[in-house]
Design a protein around this motif. Structure first.
Motif, mmCIF file in Angstrom:
data_model
loop_
_atom_site.group_PDB
_atom_site.id
_atom_site.type_symbol
_atom_site.label_atom_id
_atom_site.label_comp_id
_atom_site.label_asym_id
_atom_site.label_seq_id
_atom_site.Cartn_x
_atom_site.Cartn_y
_atom_site.Cartn_z
ATOM 1 N N VAL A 184 0.860 -1.181 0.000
ATOM 2 C CA VAL A 184 0.000 0.000 0.000
ATOM 3 C C VAL A 184 0.897 1.232 0.000
ATOM 4 O O VAL A 184 1.823 1.338 0.809
ATOM 5 C CB VAL A 184 -0.937 0.021 1.223
ATOM 6 C CG1 VAL A 184 -1.716 1.338 1.284
ATOM 7 C CG2 VAL A 184 -1.895 -1.163 1.187
ATOM 8 N N VAL A 185 0.647 2.143 -0.927
ATOM 9 C CA VAL A 185 1.388 3.404 -1.021
ATOM 10 C C VAL A 185 0.392 4.534 -0.815
ATOM 11 O O VAL A 185 -0.701 4.511 -1.390
ATOM 12 C CB VAL A 185 2.092 3.548 -2.388
ATOM 13 C CG1 VAL A 185 2.760 4.917 -2.510
ATOM 14 C CG2 VAL A 185 3.118 2.432 -2.567
ATOM 15 N N VAL A 186 0.746 5.509 0.007
ATOM 16 C CA VAL A 186 -0.150 6.642 0.235
ATOM 17 C C VAL A 186 0.311 7.839 -0.584
ATOM 18 O O VAL A 186 1.507 7.999 -0.869
ATOM 19 C CB VAL A 186 -0.238 7.036 1.727
ATOM 20 C CG1 VAL A 186 -0.874 5.939 2.545
ATOM 21 C CG2 VAL A 186 1.132 7.402 2.273
ATOM 22 N N ASP A 187 -0.638 8.665 -0.954
ATOM 23 C CA ASP A 187 -0.344 9.933 -1.619
ATOM 24 C C ASP A 187 -0.652 11.057 -0.637
ATOM 25 O O ASP A 187 -1.797 11.225 -0.217
ATOM 26 C CB ASP A 187 -1.164 10.104 -2.886
ATOM 27 C CG ASP A 187 -0.927 11.469 -3.513
ATOM 28 O OD1 ASP A 187 0.243 11.793 -3.792
ATOM 29 O OD2 ASP A 187 -1.913 12.215 -3.709
ATOM 30 N N ALA A 188 0.370 11.820 -0.283
ATOM 31 C CA ALA A 188 0.227 12.935 0.651
ATOM 32 C C ALA A 188 0.205 14.238 -0.137
ATOM 33 O O ALA A 188 1.219 14.639 -0.704
ATOM 34 C CB ALA A 188 1.380 12.938 1.656
ATOM 35 N N SER A 189 -0.948 14.876 -0.188
ATOM 36 C CA SER A 189 -1.082 16.098 -0.963
ATOM 37 C C SER A 189 -1.202 17.338 -0.093
ATOM 38 O O SER A 189 -1.273 18.452 -0.622
ATOM 39 C CB SER A 189 -2.305 16.010 -1.888
ATOM 40 O OG SER A 189 -3.482 15.832 -1.130
ATOM 41 N N GLU A 190 -1.207 17.176 1.234
ATOM 42 C CA GLU A 190 -1.309 18.321 2.130
ATOM 43 C C GLU A 190 -0.967 17.889 3.548
ATOM 44 O O GLU A 190 -1.008 16.703 3.890
ATOM 45 C CB GLU A 190 -2.732 18.908 2.093
ATOM 46 C CG GLU A 190 -3.806 17.898 2.431
ATOM 47 C CD GLU A 190 -5.200 18.361 2.054
ATOM 48 O OE1 GLU A 190 -5.337 19.494 1.560
ATOM 49 O OE2 GLU A 190 -6.159 17.601 2.268
ATOM 50 N N ARG A 191 -0.604 18.854 4.355
ATOM 51 C CA ARG A 191 -0.457 18.640 5.790
ATOM 52 C C ARG A 191 -1.020 19.879 6.477
ATOM 53 O O ARG A 191 -0.401 20.945 6.495
ATOM 54 C CB ARG A 191 1.003 18.403 6.187
ATOM 55 C CG ARG A 191 1.180 18.234 7.699
ATOM 56 C CD ARG A 191 2.552 17.683 8.060
ATOM 57 N NE ARG A 191 2.833 17.780 9.481
ATOM 58 C CZ ARG A 191 2.323 16.976 10.415
ATOM 59 N NH1 ARG A 191 1.498 16.011 10.062
ATOM 60 N NH2 ARG A 191 2.629 17.134 11.684
ATOM 61 N N HIS A 192 -2.199 19.720 7.024
ATOM 62 C CA HIS A 192 -2.896 20.857 7.625
ATOM 63 C C HIS A 192 -2.275 21.240 8.969
ATOM 64 O O HIS A 192 -1.624 20.425 9.630
ATOM 65 C CB HIS A 192 -4.367 20.513 7.834
ATOM 66 C CG HIS A 192 -5.117 20.275 6.560
ATOM 67 N ND1 HIS A 192 -5.252 21.244 5.599
ATOM 68 C CD2 HIS A 192 -5.767 19.172 6.092
ATOM 69 C CE1 HIS A 192 -5.974 20.763 4.595
ATOM 70 N NE2 HIS A 192 -6.280 19.505 4.863
ATOM 71 N N ASP A 193 -2.491 22.480 9.360
ATOM 72 C CA ASP A 193 -2.163 22.885 10.723
ATOM 73 C C ASP A 193 -3.376 23.572 11.338
ATOM 74 O O ASP A 193 -4.333 23.947 10.655
ATOM 75 C CB ASP A 193 -0.910 23.769 10.775
ATOM 76 C CG ASP A 193 -1.005 24.985 9.882
ATOM 77 O OD1 ASP A 193 -1.999 25.726 10.007
ATOM 78 O OD2 ASP A 193 -0.085 25.216 9.081
ATOM 79 N N ARG A 194 -3.328 23.753 12.650
ATOM 80 C CA ARG A 194 -4.520 24.189 13.383
ATOM 81 C C ARG A 194 -5.020 25.567 12.975
ATOM 82 O O ARG A 194 -6.216 25.843 13.050
ATOM 83 C CB ARG A 194 -4.226 24.184 14.888
ATOM 84 C CG ARG A 194 -4.227 22.798 15.509
ATOM 85 C CD ARG A 194 -3.856 22.845 16.967
ATOM 86 N NE ARG A 194 -2.454 23.233 17.146
ATOM 87 C CZ ARG A 194 -1.915 23.491 18.324
ATOM 88 N NH1 ARG A 194 -2.639 23.429 19.415
ATOM 89 N NH2 ARG A 194 -0.637 23.820 18.410
ATOM 90 N N ARG A 195 -4.130 26.446 12.530
ATOM 91 C CA ARG A 195 -4.576 27.809 12.234
ATOM 92 C C ARG A 195 -5.494 27.874 11.020
ATOM 93 O O ARG A 195 -6.139 28.898 10.785
ATOM 94 C CB ARG A 195 -3.377 28.728 12.023
ATOM 95 C CG ARG A 195 -2.491 28.357 10.847
ATOM 96 C CD ARG A 195 -1.377 29.359 10.675
ATOM 97 N NE ARG A 195 -0.370 28.894 9.728
ATOM 98 C CZ ARG A 195 0.501 29.686 9.141
ATOM 99 N NH1 ARG A 195 0.487 30.977 9.386
ATOM 100 N NH2 ARG A 195 1.402 29.194 8.311
#
Length: 417
Positions: free
Chosen positions: A147-158
Motif C-alpha cells: 500500500v502506497v499513500v499519496d500525501a497532498s497536504e499537511r494541515h495545521d490548526r490555524r
C-alpha cells in the motif's frame, strides 16, 4: 445500504477471464471524491492514476462517490484509466457511516467483479485521507501487495476556526500518524512534506500536482491596452489570502484600477465573506471591476484561464502553505496564463520572475499593488513570451506523461521493509 456500481469504459488487456485480464499486474487506486474533476484532490488522483500505470497497463480506479454530493446525470468518465464508481443511495449520516466502514470490502467486491484476483494488483494507491486501519488491513491482506499513500497536504490548526476540535483536522492527523507507522512508501506533493515523511523512515517520491496539457485551450486574452484581466480560481477558505489581493488592488490609483478587472471563480461574494479572510468592506472602495462567479464547471475555469492575462495567488509562508503545492499553478501554466504570486512551497523551482509569471516580494497588499503595476506596464509581446514559457514549463514539469516512468517505477520498487 442501497449501492449501485457504475463501470465506465473498462478496457480489457489481452486474453480471457471475465474482463480479458491476464496481463501484468496493475495499480489499484481507491478514492472517495467527485472523481475525476470534482475538486483539486480528484484532479490530482486522476493524473496520478495515469502516471502510475507502467506501459501496457491501465490503473484500475475504484471511486466511492461521496454520499453528500449529488451524482451527475451522466456517469463521470476518466480517459486513460479503468473507472468503477460506487454509489451509495441516501444522504443521511446513518447511511454514510456504515458505507464508509465497509468501504474496503465494497472496494474489493467491485474489483473482483472486474475480474481482479490476488496477484492481479501490483500496488494499492491510497490518498492520505483514506489511510485508515480498515482500508490498510483489508486491502493489504486480501490483495497481498504493498500500500502506497499519496500525501497532498499537511494541515495545521490555524486553518481551522476550532483547531483540534475540528473533526476533519483530527481525522487528517490520525491518517498521517497511521501512514508513518504502517506504510513504507509515499508520494508527496512537496519537498517539505516529503521531508516530514522521510523523517519517519518512509521512502518518498515528490510528485507535484500533474495536469494533462492537452486539455487546455490556447491562451487568447484581448490586448493589454483594453485592460488587465486577472483571475482567482478556487475556494480560498483560510489557505489563500483573498483579502490581500483585493486590498492590493484598492491601493492602485483610480486611473490604474479602471484598467484592471478581477474575476473570482469558485466562491460567491457571500461565501467569501463568511469562509475566507475577505473583508467585504474593502470592495466598497474599489473602482476596479470585481466579479464573483461562485462555483463553476471545470470547462468554464479552462475558458477563464484562456481569456485571462494572469492568475493570482497569495499565500502565507510556512505551515500548510510550505507542505502543500497549489494545483491552480500548474493548471494556469498549462493554459498559458502566467501567474502573479509569492513564492511558497516549491514554486520557486517552477515560476521565475518575468519568465512564467511575476513573483511578488512578499504577501502584503503593497506587494500585490507593485506586482499589478508591473503587469500594467507590460507590452503584448512581453506577455506572449511569458505565456509560451508557462506552457513549456507545464509540459516539462507537470504533464502526467512526463512523470509516467518515474512514478510507475517508484510504486513497485522492492525496498519495503
Amino acid at each position: 445500504m442501497n449501492e449501485q456500481t457504475v463501470v465506465v469504459n473498462p478496457r480489457p488487456l489481452p486474453d480471457g477471464g471475465p474482463t480479458g485480464r491476464t496481463g501484468p499486474p496493475r495499480p489499484l487506486l481507491v478514492g472517495a471524491y467527485a472523481f475525476p474533476h470534482g475538486d483539486a484532490t480528484s484532479n490530482r488522483l486522476l493524473q496520478l492514476a495515469r502516471s502510475a500505470a507502467p506501459a501496457g497497463t491501465r490503473t484500475l480506479v475504484v471511486n466511492d462517490w461521496p454520499c453528500e454530493m449529488a451524482f451527475p446525470a451522466r456517469p463521470p468518465e476518466a480517459a486513460g484509466v479503468d473507472l468503477v464508481t460506487l454509489r451509495v443511495r441516501g444522504r443521511h449520516r446513518l447511511t454514510r457511516l456504515p458505507a464508509r466502514l465497509a468501504r474496503p470490502v465494497r472496494v474489493l467486491r467491485a474489483a473482483r467483479r472486474q475480474g481482479v484476483r490476488r496477484g492481479d494488483v501490483s500496488v494499492v494507491l491510497l490518498p492520505m485521507a483514506l489511510m485508515t486501519l480498515g482500508n490498510w488491513t483489508v486491502l493489504r491482506l486480501a490483495l497481498r501487495c504493498p500500500v502506497v499513500v499519496d500525501a497532498s497536504e499537511r494541515h495545521d490548526r490555524r486553518q481551522f476556526r476550532h483547531g483540534w476540535l475540528t473533526p476533519y483536522y483530527v481525522r487528517h492527523r490520525w491518517s498521517t500518524f497511521l501512514a508513518t507507522r504502517l506504510v513504507d512508501r509515499a508520494t508527496a506533493v512537496s519537498t517539505t512534506l516529503a521531508g516530514y515523511l522521510t523523517g519517519h523512515g518512509m521512502s518518498v517520491l515528490v510528485v507535484p500536482p500533474q495536469v494533462d496539457c492537452d486539455d487546455f485551450p490556447a491562451a487568447r486574452p484581448p490586448a493589454l491596452s483594453t485592460g488587465l484581466r486577472l483571475l482567482y480560481a478556487g475556494t480560498p477558505g483560510r489557505k489563500d489570502m483573498l483579502d490581500v489581493i483585493l486590498r492590493g488592488i484598492s491601493r492602485l490609483t483610480p486611473q490604474q484600477q479602471r484598467r484592471v478587472s478581477l474575476t473570482i471563480a469558485g466562491v460567491t461574494r457571500e461565501a467569501a465573506a463568511t469562509h475566507s479572510d475577505l473583508d467585504v468592506a474593502v470592495l466598497d472602495g474599489i473602482v476596479a471591476e470585481v466579479r464573483f462567479l461562485g462555483r463553476v464547471p471545470r470547462d468554464t475555469v479552462l475558458t477563464l484561464l484562456a481569456e485571462s492575462h494572469f492568475s493570482m495567488l497569495v499565500r502565507p509562508t510556512g505551515g500548510y502553505a510550505a507542505n502543500g503545492f497549489p494545483s491552480k499553478v500548474p493548471e494556469s501554466l498549462a493554459a498559458g496564463c502566467p501567474v502573479l504570486l509569492n513564492h511558497t512551497s516549491d514554486l520557486a523551482a517552477h515560476v521565475h520572475d518575468g519568465v512564467e509569471g511575476l513573483v511578488l516580494d512578499g504577501n502584503g497588499p503593497d506587494d500585490v499593488r507593485w506586482g499589478i503595476e508591473r503587469a500594467l506596464r507590460l507590452r503584448d509581446e512581453e506577455w506572449t513570451g511569458m505565456s509560451r514559457a508557462a506552457r513549456s514549463r507545464a509540459r516539462g514539469s507537470f504533464d502526467h506523461r512526463a512523470w509516467r516512468d518515474e512514478v510507475s517505477a517508484f510504486l513497485v520498487a522492492d525496498d519495503r521493509r
